[in-house]
Design a protein around this motif. Structure first.
Motif, PDB file in Angstrom:
ATOM      1  N   GLN A   1      37.644  46.915  28.238  1.00  0.00           N
ATOM      2  CA  GLN A   1      37.674  48.199  28.947  1.00  0.00           C
ATOM      3  C   GLN A   1      38.495  49.209  28.163  1.00  0.00           C
ATOM      4  O   GLN A   1      39.598  49.595  28.546  1.00  0.00           O
ATOM      5  CB  GLN A   1      38.255  48.015  30.349  1.00  0.00           C
ATOM      6  CG  GLN A   1      37.281  47.430  31.367  1.00  0.00           C
ATOM      7  CD  GLN A   1      37.939  47.269  32.702  1.00  0.00           C
ATOM      8  OE1 GLN A   1      38.439  46.203  33.046  1.00  0.00           O
ATOM      9  NE2 GLN A   1      37.988  48.364  33.465  1.00  0.00           N
TER      10      GLN A   1
ATOM     11  N   VAL B   1      35.925  41.560  32.733  1.00  0.00           N
ATOM     12  CA  VAL B   1      36.629  41.975  33.944  1.00  0.00           C
ATOM     13  C   VAL B   1      37.256  40.758  34.615  1.00  0.00           C
ATOM     14  O   VAL B   1      36.858  39.624  34.364  1.00  0.00           O
ATOM     15  CB  VAL B   1      35.672  42.689  34.927  1.00  0.00           C
ATOM     16  CG1 VAL B   1      35.077  43.935  34.283  1.00  0.00           C
ATOM     17  CG2 VAL B   1      34.562  41.740  35.403  1.00  0.00           C
TER      18      VAL B   1
ATOM     19  N   GLN C   1      38.450  35.828  32.387  1.00  0.00           N
ATOM     20  CA  GLN C   1      37.624  36.979  32.712  1.00  0.00           C
ATOM     21  C   GLN C   1      36.157  36.627  32.471  1.00  0.00           C
ATOM     22  O   GLN C   1      35.849  35.651  31.796  1.00  0.00           O
ATOM     23  CB  GLN C   1      38.007  38.182  31.845  1.00  0.00           C
ATOM     24  CG  GLN C   1      39.433  38.658  32.058  1.00  0.00           C
ATOM     25  CD  GLN C   1      39.684  39.973  31.360  1.00  0.00           C
ATOM     26  OE1 GLN C   1      39.635  41.025  31.983  1.00  0.00           O
ATOM     27  NE2 GLN C   1      39.961  39.930  30.067  1.00  0.00           N
TER      28      GLN C   1
ATOM     29  N   SER D   1      30.993  41.944  33.246  1.00  0.00           N
ATOM     30  CA  SER D   1      30.840  42.794  34.427  1.00  0.00           C
ATOM     31  C   SER D   1      29.390  42.837  34.894  1.00  0.00           C
ATOM     32  O   SER D   1      28.766  43.895  34.940  1.00  0.00           O
ATOM     33  CB  SER D   1      31.328  44.214  34.092  1.00  0.00           C
ATOM     34  OG  SER D   1      30.722  44.677  32.878  1.00  0.00           O
TER      35      SER D   1
ATOM     36  N   ALA E   1      38.991  45.768  38.081  1.00  0.00           N
ATOM     37  CA  ALA E   1      38.675  46.359  36.784  1.00  0.00           C
ATOM     38  C   ALA E   1      38.668  47.884  36.878  1.00  0.00           C
ATOM     39  O   ALA E   1      39.168  48.578  35.985  1.00  0.00           O
ATOM     40  CB  ALA E   1      37.326  45.845  36.288  1.00  0.00           C
TER      41      ALA E   1
ATOM     42  N   LEU F   1      33.911  52.349  33.114  1.00  0.00           N
ATOM     43  CA  LEU F   1      33.620  50.992  33.571  1.00  0.00           C
ATOM     44  C   LEU F   1      32.115  50.817  33.641  1.00  0.00           C
ATOM     45  O   LEU F   1      31.423  51.606  34.276  1.00  0.00           O
ATOM     46  CB  LEU F   1      34.251  50.743  34.947  1.00  0.00           C
ATOM     47  CG  LEU F   1      33.909  49.403  35.622  1.00  0.00           C
ATOM     48  CD1 LEU F   1      34.381  48.220  34.783  1.00  0.00           C
ATOM     49  CD2 LEU F   1      34.506  49.347  37.035  1.00  0.00           C
TER      50      LEU F   1
END
Length: 442
Positions: free
Chosen positions: A268, A285, A293, A296, A331, A343
């Protein structure tokens, strides 16, 4: 898709199977008609979203080719972007996108169009070209490294095509973007997209365009209204099947005039260009309650929660959906309160694990898109904003790490980085975290 546009169980398994073998992330990785009123159903300018003026009444369509598409003027409901002023805080962008977008008996395409209107969110719909090609015309598709008429996600029928075109038409008139997810969705080492050459990618892209530009002829739906755009000009970005084949695809896409790609794995942080295309890839995320993680995307939460099956323990469905929602919101918060990096979120119109991921996405939209300074946009709109900015400003924002806010605030951080405001716009990837596996999307 089969009768009424519903995918068979076999087709759903084929779609998932190609990615299940490589998608598990462990360690640290992770209905509106043609000519609809341009202002109808538009929310009253939700918080943090600056829409451009309402579009002028549509002109008489100029049909293209067999009339499957038409030029109807500039796309309605597009924002007008300005260059950041010195010291100005950048907006928080969020992109919701959909792979293989088509309308079937679940009616998820039409549902999320309404969700977008409700929360003033525009999105990107990546259309699979074979969803506009009827089964009886399957031999019109000549996929790279596979026999003519082969597709790992099947084809469609007349009613499924009619429904999908209706939603595509309305989505564009709502201000959303129509991208491409290509055609046959081939994954893996045996002729999968990861093995395709630049020229094979060009063939696949041109065929995806052709199915959009000839759906009336191919499906025998000549009385239907056209799609209200010129797809040769509308198509500026894509996501590859299973996130494979990105290197050669980007080369082909750059030669064909694309503006962005979203097929990789990013952190990110603020994006940069690769061969002239904005790299707007999916991002790593949090997975709340877990020590790693994931990407996404709904599919990647799925394979970590119920590996090997798309319909796991029903007792866990609500928890799994909450986990995805909370991970996406976390996130969002670390960007919103940190480096303000866009995002990027990817999804599928699927009822995996009882539809819990569709609920999670809708609740995420309802949570983030209404907040101050937040703009839920399409990839094309994000690329427009990035292109309108001073490159030095974007480069400086790239120095901020994941979740890192400027120490002395945005006013000080960008006070000397920005050049004087410019007129309104017309319409090396970051290092991968240690231990991150290269995942794939379903």
């Amino acid at each position: 898709m089969t009768a009424a546009g519903t995918r068979t169980t076999a087709q759903r398994r084929a779609l998932a199977a190609g990615a299940l073998t490589v998608a598990l992330i462990t360690g640290v990785a992770g209905c509106s008609g043609f000519g609809e009123d341009a202002t109808k159903g538009t929310p009253g300018g939700g918080p943090g979203v600056e829409k451009g003026p309402a579009a002028a009444p549509q002109t008489v369509p100029r049909l293209i080719g067999d009339g499957s598409t038409a030029f109807t003027g500039a796309q309605p409901k597009q924002p007008t972007w300005q260059r950041l002023k010195p010291g100005e805080t950048p907006p928080q962008f969020v992109v919701f996108s959909w792979d293989g977008a088509g309308e079937d008996s679940q009616k998820l395409f039409s549902h999320f169009r309404q969700v977008g209107k409700k929360y003033n969110a525009t999105m990107t719909y990546f259309l699979s070209g074979v969803y506009l090609l009827p089964e009886e015309k399957r031999n019109l598709y000549d996929p790279p490294q596979h026999g003519t008429g082969r597709s790992d996600i099947g084809f469609n029928d007349t009613e499924g095509i009619r429904a999908t075109v209706r939603e595509l038409r309305g989505a564009w008139q709502d201000g959303n973007e129509i991208g491409t997810h290509f055609n046959g969705h081939f994954c893996g080492p045996d002729g999968g997209v990861g093995t395709w050459s630049v020229e094979e990618w060009k063939s696949e892209i041109n065929q995806a365009k052709s199915f959009v530009k000839t759906w009336k002829t191919n499906a025998g739906l000549r009385a239907e209204q056209p799609l209200p755009f010129d797809y040769d000009k509308e198509l500026v970005g894509a996501r590859t099947p299973c996130l494979e084949g990105r290197k050669n695809f980007v080369q082909a896409a750059a030669q064909l005039g694309f503006r962005y790609d979203t097929s990789g794995v990013n952190d990110q942080i603020w994006p940069k260009k690769d061969l002239g295309l904005w790299d707007l890839s999916l991002q790593l995320v949090p997975v709340p309650g877990r020590a790693f993680q994931t990407l996404s995307m709904d599919y990647n939460f799925l394979v970590n929660q119920s590996p090997g099956t798309t319909q796991g323990d029903p007792v866990q469905h609500r928890h799994w959906g909450d986990q995805m929602r909370d991970g996406l919101v976390q996130a969002f918060e670390r960007s919103y309160r940190g480096n303000r990096a866009p995002l990027v979120i990817g999804n599928h119109f699927e009822s995996w694990n009882g539809g819990t991921y569709m609920r999670a996405v809708e609740e995420t939209i309802a949570t983030v898109c209404v907040q101050k300074d937040v703009k839920c946009v399409s990839f094309r709109q994000l690329a427009d904003w990035l292109d309108a900015q001073d490159p030095d400003v974007v480069a400086k924002m790239r120095t901020l790490k994941v979740g890192e806010a400027p120490e002395a605030g945005w006013k000080d951080f960008l006070s000397s980085a920005a050049s004087p405001a410019a007129p309104a716009s017309p319409a090396a990837r970051p290092a991968k975290p240690v231990g991150a596996a290269a995942p794939a999307a379903g």
